[in-house]
Each structure stands twice: as C-alpha cells, then as structure tokens.
Enzyme design. Structure first.
Site: not given
Length: 327
Positions: A16, A90, A123, A145, A150, A153, A177
């Site tokens: 990224v 997680r 996240p 961001t 999303d 898209r 997101h």
C-alpha cells in the site's frame, strides 16, 4: 514567484505504501517525497526505482529518510503495520499494530508535531481512533482513508450498471471500512435524479440489482485478495487524492474516517462520514439525511467499531468506550 515546497512522508513501504508513493509521484502531488520503513534497504530500493522515472513523470525528489527528516512534511501517510501470523488471533494482531502505532506516533509528535496525518493501515477506523488517542495533535488533523475506496468502487459499479461515467454518480458508502459498511440509497443520484424509483439512461429501478452491486462493493477486497493476495493500487490512488486535497486546500467533500462527537447520536468512535477536507484537515462533517434503515446501520457499525476500539485500547479508555452505546 517560487513555488512552495510540498513535502509528503510515507511511513511503510509495503504494497500500500509503495502504491501511494507511486500515485503521488506520477501525479506530481509533492515536490519532495520521503519514504520510511523498518527495512531501510527496501525503502532505498523503492526510492531509487521511483527516481528513475523522473524523465517521464517530472522532477519529484524521492528519498529515504528518518523521523527527523519529516519535520518539514506537511502531510504524512501511515501505511505501516504488521501482518497476521499463523494461529494469531485478531486481538493479538491488533495489539501488535497498536504497539507499532505507539512507536510511530511518539516519533512523529517529537519531530513533526504540526503535520497532518493520513491513516491507511487496516483496520483503518480503529487505528485512526488509536492514532488520535496516542498523538498530541488535534483529532481533526488525523484522518483515515475510511470509505473513500468503498465509495469509489460503489460509484464505478453503479456507473457500469447505468452506462455513465462513475464521476457523474453521486452515492456514498458510509460507516465502517469493512463488513458493517452500508450504502446511502436514499440519496444516491445521477444527474440530480435519485436512483430509487427512477429510470435512468433506459435502466429502470431494480432494487435486487442495486443490492447486488452493493454486495459486490462490500466483497471487493475479499475478491481481489483471493486473486492477487492483497489490495494496493486503488487505495494508492485514494491516498494520493486525499493528500492532494489537503495540500491544495480544496475543501473537497470526501467520506473519510473521523471521530464522531454526537453526530446521529454517536460518539466515541471513528467511522466515515462525508466531510469537508482542507489544509487544516477536517473542517466539518456533512450529515446526509438517513432513512431509518440507514440510521440503524450507522449505529450498528458504530457499536461494532466501539468493541474493537475497546480491544485495541484496553484500560481506562477502552473500558469507557466499551460501556458506551451508540445512541
């Protein structure tokens, strides 16, 4: 009259970070691009590779630096983070990423306390909140961001469905997101005409088809990762767009991740709302009129994020958040 120097830092030269640096370089958004990474040799390789494209893109200077070099940066992109290890939960991953952010923010507060920060690490909503808690700079100068990607898209798929340029589609994905994001169908428009209940460019209103478009939007990251292992190109363009908006003081309305302070009866989380973004960061949020279904989705998204923030920041802040309710 000399052009003001525009310096942008990118922390993290993984997929990224490099895509963001490439987009910033190709669009000539910055005059000086500084790359930082724990793996300095990799960062050096990426900087050299970009510099060799100056003949085709323009004279942006790209170099490897350390935190002290970021003192002159107006905007710093944080794309650093750790990947999930086999068997790791997680929560374990979150704890390690929070530790990474704690170290980064300590250095940035010391060396670049006035720079505006753009958070791109996932996240993103949780880590935007974490960054705001760990940094001494005002929260409005730390933006995630959020759902910019999303929303891009979503508009692209809607444009394909209706046979129009996606730039002519005005529709938002808001909230997290991630899995609890939601579309604002009640105010989605093309050419000022609402999608709901109308025929546009010969396409009648078809709610199942539109719901399928949202589901494709929501699953886009999973589909891309399944095929190539990661997502990076479109988010790189998103980051470049956000950085340009800040440096140019465009006052553009973008769905970025920001801290809510009572909007829609929600506080104590970061998630995406349309907001006016300028050289000062978030100027103000724009609150679209949500129908009951959308408002419920917003509260659900906030509640899920609140639980994750409580995991990320255990102790006083985390416990306080855990006991709050979104509305």
């Amino acid at each position: 009259m000399a052009i003001q120097k525009r310096t942008v830092g990118v922390i993290g030269t993984g997929n990224v970070g490099v895509a963001a640096a490439y987009a910033l370089f190709m669009q000539q958004t910055a005059s000086d691009l500084i790359l930082l990474d724990k793996d300095q040799r990799r960062a050096e390789g990426e900087a050299l590779d970009l510099m060799h494209g100056q003949t085709f893109a323009g004279p942006t200077r790209v170099r490897v630096g350390d935190y002290a070099d970021l003192a002159e940066a107006q905007v710093i992109v944080i794309a650093a983070g750790v990947g999930q290890r086999p068997g790791e939960t997680r929560l374990d991953l979150m704890e390690r990423n929070v530790a990474v952010f704690r170290a980064i923010l300590t250095e940035l507060d010391r060396h670049a306390p006035t720079a505006l920060l753009v958070i791109a690490t996932n996240p993103v909503d949780v880590l935007t909140y974490v960054a705001q808690e760990l940094s001494t700079r005002p929260p409005q100068r730390i933006l995630g961001t959020g759902t910019m990607l999303d929303t891009a898209r979503f508009r692209s798929l809607l444009g394909e469905h209706y046979g129009v340029d996606p730039r002519s589609v005005h529709a938002y994905i808001l909230g997290e997101h991630g899995d609890t994001e939601f579309p604002v169908w009640s105010d989605a428009r093309i050419g000022g005409l609402r999608l709901v209940g109308n025929t546009i460019n010969g396409r009648p209103y078809d709610r199942p088809a539109l719901d399928a478009i949202f589901e494709r939007t929501r699953r886009s990251a999973y589909d891309i990762i399944e095929r190539k292992g990661y997502t990076n190109l479109a988010i790189g363009l998103v980051i470049a767009r956000l950085v340009q908006t800040i440096l140019d003081g465009q006052h553009s309305v973008l769905p970025v991740s920001v801290r809510l302070q009572g909007e829609y009866g929600i506080s104590g989380v970061c998630l995406s709302l349309p907001g006016i973004v300028s050289e000062n960061g978030l100027e103000t949020s724009i609150l679209p009129e949500l129908d009951d279904t959308e408002l419920a989705a917003m509260h659900h998204s906030a509640n899920v994020l609140r639980e994750r923030i409580a995991e990320a920041l255990p102790g006083q802040v985390g416990q306080e958040l855990k006991t709050q309710e979104a509305g």
